[in-house]
Design a protein around this motif. Structure first.
Motif, short mmCIF file in Angstrom:
data_model
loop_
_atom_site.label_atom_id
_atom_site.label_comp_id
_atom_site.label_asym_id
_atom_site.label_seq_id
_atom_site.Cartn_x
_atom_site.Cartn_y
_atom_site.Cartn_z
N PRO A 98 42.73 52.57 32.33
CA PRO A 98 43.35 52.53 33.66
C PRO A 98 44.62 53.37 33.75
CG PRO A 98 42.78 50.32 32.90
CD PRO A 98 42.62 51.23 31.73
N VAL A 99 45.42 53.36 32.67
CA VAL A 99 46.64 54.17 32.68
C VAL A 99 46.30 55.66 32.75
CG1 VAL A 99 48.71 54.78 31.37
CG2 VAL A 99 47.87 52.42 31.35
N GLY A 100 45.31 56.06 31.96
CA GLY A 100 44.88 57.45 32.00
C GLY A 100 44.32 57.85 33.35
N ALA A 101 43.60 56.94 33.97
CA ALA A 101 43.04 57.23 35.30
C ALA A 101 44.15 57.44 36.32
CB ALA A 101 42.13 56.08 35.74
N CYS A 102 45.22 56.66 36.22
CA CYS A 102 46.35 56.83 37.15
C CYS A 102 47.05 58.16 36.93
CB CYS A 102 47.34 55.69 36.97
SG CYS A 102 46.78 54.11 37.62
N LEU A 103 47.16 58.59 35.67
CA LEU A 103 47.83 59.85 35.38
C LEU A 103 47.00 61.05 35.82
CD1 LEU A 103 49.25 59.06 31.82
CD2 LEU A 103 50.50 59.11 33.98
N VAL A 104 45.69 60.95 35.63
CA VAL A 104 44.81 62.08 35.96
C VAL A 104 44.52 62.12 37.47
CG1 VAL A 104 42.54 63.09 35.57
CG2 VAL A 104 43.79 62.07 33.66
N PHE A 105 44.36 60.93 38.06
CA PHE A 105 44.02 60.84 39.49
C PHE A 105 45.10 60.01 40.21
CE2 PHE A 105 40.00 60.79 37.06
CZ PHE A 105 39.50 62.03 37.42
N PRO A 106 46.18 60.63 40.64
CA PRO A 106 47.28 59.89 41.29
C PRO A 106 46.84 59.09 42.52
CG PRO A 106 47.96 62.12 40.74
CD PRO A 106 46.48 62.06 40.50
N TRP A 107 45.81 59.56 43.21
CA TRP A 107 45.36 58.86 44.41
C TRP A 107 44.75 57.50 44.08
CZ3 TRP A 107 40.14 57.84 44.37
CH2 TRP A 107 39.36 58.61 43.51
N LEU A 108 44.45 57.26 42.79
CA LEU A 108 43.88 55.97 42.39
C LEU A 108 44.93 54.88 42.19
CD1 LEU A 108 41.11 56.82 39.76
CD2 LEU A 108 40.79 55.70 41.97
N ARG A 109 46.20 55.28 42.15
CA ARG A 109 47.24 54.33 41.77
C ARG A 109 47.30 53.11 42.69
NH1 ARG A 109 51.87 58.91 40.53
NH2 ARG A 109 50.83 59.79 38.67
N LEU A 110 47.21 53.34 43.99
CA LEU A 110 47.28 52.22 44.92
C LEU A 110 46.11 51.26 44.71
CD1 LEU A 110 48.48 50.74 47.34
CD2 LEU A 110 47.17 52.29 48.83
N TYR A 111 44.91 51.82 44.61
CA TYR A 111 43.72 50.98 44.43
C TYR A 111 43.77 50.23 43.11
CZ TYR A 111 42.07 53.99 48.20
OH TYR A 111 41.96 54.67 49.38
N LEU A 112 44.18 50.92 42.04
CA LEU A 112 44.25 50.26 40.75
C LEU A 112 45.36 49.20 40.72
CD1 LEU A 112 43.64 53.19 38.24
CD2 LEU A 112 42.10 51.32 38.83
N SER A 113 46.42 49.43 41.48
CA SER A 113 47.48 48.42 41.57
C SER A 113 46.95 47.15 42.20
CB SER A 113 48.66 48.96 42.38
OG SER A 113 49.25 50.07 41.74
N LEU A 114 46.15 47.29 43.25
CA LEU A 114 45.56 46.12 43.90
C LEU A 114 44.59 45.41 42.96
CD1 LEU A 114 44.87 47.62 47.45
CD2 LEU A 114 46.69 46.04 46.79
N VAL A 115 43.79 46.20 42.24
CA VAL A 115 42.86 45.61 41.27
C VAL A 115 43.63 44.88 40.17
CG1 VAL A 115 41.13 46.14 39.51
CG2 VAL A 115 41.03 47.26 41.74
N TRP A 116 44.73 45.50 39.72
CA TRP A 116 45.53 44.89 38.66
C TRP A 116 46.09 43.54 39.10
CZ3 TRP A 116 45.91 46.17 33.71
CH2 TRP A 116 46.91 45.58 32.95
N LEU A 117 46.57 43.47 40.36
CA LEU A 117 47.14 42.23 40.87
C LEU A 117 46.08 41.14 41.02
CD1 LEU A 117 49.62 43.57 43.58
CD2 LEU A 117 50.20 42.49 41.41
N LEU A 118 44.84 41.54 41.31
CA LEU A 118 43.79 40.55 41.57
C LEU A 118 43.05 40.14 40.31
CD1 LEU A 118 42.24 41.80 44.94
CD2 LEU A 118 43.58 39.72 44.54
N ILE A 119 42.67 41.12 39.48
CA ILE A 119 41.80 40.77 38.36
C ILE A 119 41.97 41.69 37.16
CG2 ILE A 119 39.86 42.23 39.07
CD1 ILE A 119 37.99 39.87 38.35
N GLY A 120 42.83 42.69 37.26
CA GLY A 120 42.92 43.70 36.21
C GLY A 120 43.32 43.16 34.85
N TYR A 121 44.45 42.43 34.79
CA TYR A 121 44.94 41.99 33.49
C TYR A 121 44.01 40.96 32.87
CZ TYR A 121 48.23 40.85 29.81
OH TYR A 121 48.80 40.68 28.58
N SER A 122 43.54 40.02 33.66
CA SER A 122 42.68 38.96 33.11
C SER A 122 41.34 39.53 32.64
CB SER A 122 42.44 37.86 34.15
OG SER A 122 41.75 38.36 35.27
#
Length: 218
Positions: free
Chosen positions: A162-186
Motif C-alpha cells: 500500500p505504501v508503494g502504491a501511494c508513492l507510485v500512484f498519488p491519486w490513490l492516496r485518498l482512496y487508500l486512506s479511506l480503506v485504511w480507516l475502515l479495514i486496512g490495518y486489521s
C-alpha cells in the motif's frame, strides 16, 4: 440460489461476517490508537482477537477487543514506549543525516529502524499469544525474526505494497486512506497473523513441555 447465498451457514455469509469483524476491529484499533502512546496495547489486543477470529470465533468482537486491551495494557505499553522513542530518534537522525549528507549516520539510522521493524513485526503477535515479561517478549521477537527471515521479509513486502502504491500512484492516496480507516490495518494484520501461525506451531512443538506457558521462544 439467492436463498442459499444468504443462508447463515453459507460461505458467502461467513465471508461477509469475517469482513464485518475486520471492519469493527479496524475502527476500534484506530480509535484506541489515537493517543499514539496506546498503539501498543491496541495492537496487542488486535492480534489477540484475530487469533480467535482465525479459529472461527467472530462474535462479541468489541467485547473481546476491550478485554484484550485491558489485559495487555501494561506489558504492551512497556514495549511500545521505548520503541516509539527509538522510532522518533531514528527518524530525526535519518532526517538530519539526509540534510547534511552524512552517509554513516544514514546507515546507522536505517539499521536501527530495521531492528525496530523486526521487533514490531513479532512482539505484539507474541504478546497476544503468550504470557511473558515485556523484556522476554522483546528478546523473543528478535530471535523469532532472525530465525524466520524469509517469512518476515514476506510480511514486510505485504505491508509495503500500500505504501508503494501511494508513492507510485498519488491519486490513490485518498482512496487508500479511506480503506485504511475502515479495514486496512486489521486486514493486513489478519494476513500477518495467518503467516505467523506456522511459526508459532513450530515454537510450540514441545521438546520438554507442550504447554503454551510463556517460556522463551528461544
Amino acid at each position: 440460489m439467492f436463498r442459499s447465498l444468504f443462508d447463515p451457514n453459507s460461505a458467502f455469509s461467513r465471508g461477509m461476517e469475517r469482513v464485518w469483524t475486520l471492519v469493527v476491529l479496524n475502527v476500534l484499533w484506530v480509535l484506541c490508537s489515537l493517543p499514539v502512546v496506546t498503539i501498543g496495547p491496541s495492537t496487542a489486543a488486535l492480534y489477540q482477537v484475530l487469533g480467535k477470529v482465525i479459529q472461527g470465533e467472530d462474535s462479541h468482537t468489541a467485547r473481546k477487543f476491550f478485554a484484550a486491551w485491558r489485559e495487555n495494557f501494561k506489558c504492551a505499553l512497556l514495549v511500545w514506549l521505548p520503541m516509539l522513542a527509538v522510532l522518533v530518534l531514528c527518524g530525526f537522525d535519518l532526517y538530519f543525516a539526509v540534510l547534511n549528507d552524512r552517509f554513516l549516520w544514514k546507515l546507522l539510522a536505517v539499521f536501527a529502524l530495521q531492528l525496530a521493524a523486526v521487533e514490531l513485526t513479532f512482539v505484539f503477535p507474541l504478546m497476544a499469544r503468550y504470557q511473558n515479561t515485556w523484556r522476554s517478549h522483546m528478546k523473543n521477537a528478535m530471535l523469532v525474526g532472525v530465525g524466520n527471515l524469509p517469512r518476515m521479509l514476506l510480511i514486510w513486502l505485504i505491508w509495503a505494497v500500500p505504501v508503494g502504491a501511494c508513492l507510485v500512484f498519488p491519486w490513490l492516496r485518498l482512496y487508500l486512506s479511506l480503506v485504511w480507516l475502515l479495514i486496512g490495518y486489521s486486514s493486513l494484520s489478519y494476513v500477518t497473523a495467518l503467516l505467523l501461525r506456522p511459526v508459532f506451531r513450530r515454537l510450540e512443538q514441545p521438546k520438554d513441555d507442550p504447554k503454551k506457558d510463556g517460556t522463551d521462544a528461544s
